[in-house]
Design an enzyme around this catalytic site. Structure first.
Site, PDB file in Angstrom:
ATOM      1  N   THR A  13      95.606  72.739  -7.516  1.00  0.00           N
ATOM      2  CA  THR A  13      95.546  73.745  -6.455  1.00  0.00           C
ATOM      3  C   THR A  13      94.733  73.242  -5.268  1.00  0.00           C
ATOM      4  O   THR A  13      94.995  73.614  -4.131  1.00  0.00           O
ATOM      5  CB  THR A  13      94.935  75.043  -7.016  1.00  0.00           C
ATOM      6  OG1 THR A  13      95.832  75.566  -7.986  1.00  0.00           O
ATOM      7  CG2 THR A  13      94.699  76.082  -5.948  1.00  0.00           C
ATOM      8  N   THR A  92      92.712  72.998 -11.991  1.00  0.00           N
ATOM      9  CA  THR A  92      91.714  73.639 -12.854  1.00  0.00           C
ATOM     10  C   THR A  92      92.240  73.879 -14.277  1.00  0.00           C
ATOM     11  O   THR A  92      91.452  73.997 -15.210  1.00  0.00           O
ATOM     12  CB  THR A  92      91.275  75.011 -12.283  1.00  0.00           C
ATOM     13  OG1 THR A  92      92.414  75.867 -12.204  1.00  0.00           O
ATOM     14  CG2 THR A  92      90.623  74.873 -10.930  1.00  0.00           C
ATOM     15  N   ASP A  93      93.574  73.959 -14.418  1.00  0.00           N
ATOM     16  CA  ASP A  93      94.112  74.475 -15.681  1.00  0.00           C
ATOM     17  C   ASP A  93      93.848  73.587 -16.891  1.00  0.00           C
ATOM     18  O   ASP A  93      93.657  74.103 -17.998  1.00  0.00           O
ATOM     19  CB  ASP A  93      95.615  74.753 -15.535  1.00  0.00           C
ATOM     20  CG  ASP A  93      95.866  76.031 -14.744  1.00  0.00           C
ATOM     21  OD1 ASP A  93      94.935  76.854 -14.628  1.00  0.00           O
ATOM     22  OD2 ASP A  93      96.991  76.212 -14.239  1.00  0.00           O
TER      23      ASP A  93
HETATM   24  C1  SIN Z   1      94.667  75.125 -10.324  1.00  0.00           C
HETATM   25  O1  SIN Z   1      94.387  73.996  -9.957  1.00  0.00           O
HETATM   26  O2  SIN Z   1      93.849  76.075 -10.172  1.00  0.00           O
HETATM   27  C2  SIN Z   1      95.966  75.497 -10.982  1.00  0.00           C
HETATM   28  C3  SIN Z   1      97.002  74.446 -10.915  1.00  0.00           C
HETATM   29  C4  SIN Z   1      96.614  73.212 -11.647  1.00  0.00           C
HETATM   30  O3  SIN Z   1      95.885  73.277 -12.630  1.00  0.00           O
HETATM   31  O4  SIN Z   1      97.075  72.127 -11.216  1.00  0.00           O
END
Ligand code: SIN
Length: 325
Positions: A13, A92-93
């Protein structure tokens, strides 16, 4: 020799874009290059920063091939004498899984700082640029070492960091121990010690694990699945996985590691068939307590899944059914 920080881009993200600045959820991850992200933060004084794109993906799709490339590039840059730290932009995932992998394989003496964002780069109040600036500050902090994660002004250890919220900018937590520290106006205020090189599970096996990870084709990594013990659980899923050739199982067990009575016979049969079964808690915090806690007592289910996969990969410490918790 000028001190150099290398930023490796993998997507997420933090590199995402949406069609409207008000849209924090309807975006596409992994659109901007790491060089673009670097250009969005104020000029970095006091050292050289190099940017390299290693992958460009939504981290929900992270897997063995991208991990292999990342491990290679981090190891390569860590070995350069002029490089004092590596920063990795990531989604983040699955950030916590990549953090665990890098800590276990590299046990780095120089800092490896994962950084992410909960809002896309196009958001009205994007969190990525500040997080990246904070990550650079941590990577340049004297004495910094180990794999760390920086988000929302907090610094977390690879062994403890968890994503605990699907939306808030401060979506990460370090559980009982609390964060390593906070970044305030570009300065790290540290509450705890830097991670030990052997932080995480098992000490001293990092080189063997790294060699196994880098020399085993991505499609040949052992198949390890997570199953959950829950109300009205059934054993059929475990039986189907074993019949399909699963090579390891992690049970996200209730509370202090208890397993539903309907699931237990299938798990025992899996162990009898030579499939290692590890237990950890499905609780968001804490560790399994007691003499039978097993090898994954302090791990999250996804850390345990990856750790079991690593142990099945590494010749020196193969996981056997005897590990079953
Ligand atoms: C994020 O980064 O918050 C969600 C998408 C990902 O993990 O690439």
């Amino acid at each position: 020799m000028p001190s150099t920080i290398v930023i490796l881009g993998t997507g997420g993200t933090i590199a995402g874009t949406a069609s409207s600045a008000q849209d924090n959820v309807g975006y596409t991850a992994a659109q901007r290059t790491v060089a673009d992200l670097l250009a969005a933060v104020p000029a970095w004084v006091g050292g050289v920063v190099e940017a390299e794109q290693v992958a460009q993906l939504d981290s929900k799709d992270m897997g063995a091939a991208a991990w292999q490339r990342l491990v290679q590039r981090v190891a390569h840059h860590q070995a350069r004498p002029e490089v004092t730290g590596v920063v990795i932009t990531h989604g983040t995932d699955t950030l916590e899984e990549t953090a665990w992998l890098l800590q276990r394989l590299l046990a780095p003496a120089k800092p490896v700082v994962l950084v992410a964002a909960m809002r896309p780069a196009t958001a009205l109040a994007a969190d990525g640029p500040q997080n990246l600036l904070d990550a650079l500050a941590v990577a340049r902090t004297a004495g910094a070492r180990g794999v760390l994660a920086v988000l929302a002004g907090q610094v977390h250890l690879a062994s403890e960091v968890r994503k605990v919220h699907p939306y808030r900018p401060d979506a990460f937590d370090s559980g009982d121990g609390g964060p390593l520290g906070v970044v305030e106006e570009g300065v790290l205020r540290r509450f705890r010690n830097w991670p030990d090189p052997a932080d995480g599970a098992g000490a001293g096996d990092a080189p063997a694990l790294a060699a196994a990870v880098l020399t085993t084709a991505a499609e040949s990594w052992p198949w390890v699945e997570i199953i959950t013990s829950h109300a009205a659980a059934r054993g059929d899923g475990v039986q189907a996985l074993v019949a399909a050739g699963v090579q390891g199982l992690v049970v996200a067990a209730t509370g202090n590691g208890t397993v539903h009575q309907a699931l237990k016979p299938a798990l025992e049969a899996a162990v009898a068939a030579g499939v290692p079964v590890w237990r950890c808690s499905r609780c968001a915090q804490g560790v399994l307590v007691g003499p039978d806690a097993g090898p994954a007592a302090a791990m999250s289910p996804w850390q345990a899944r990856l750790e079991l996969q690593l142990r099945l990969l590494a010749p020196a410490r193969s996981a056997t059914a005897a590990d079953a918790g």
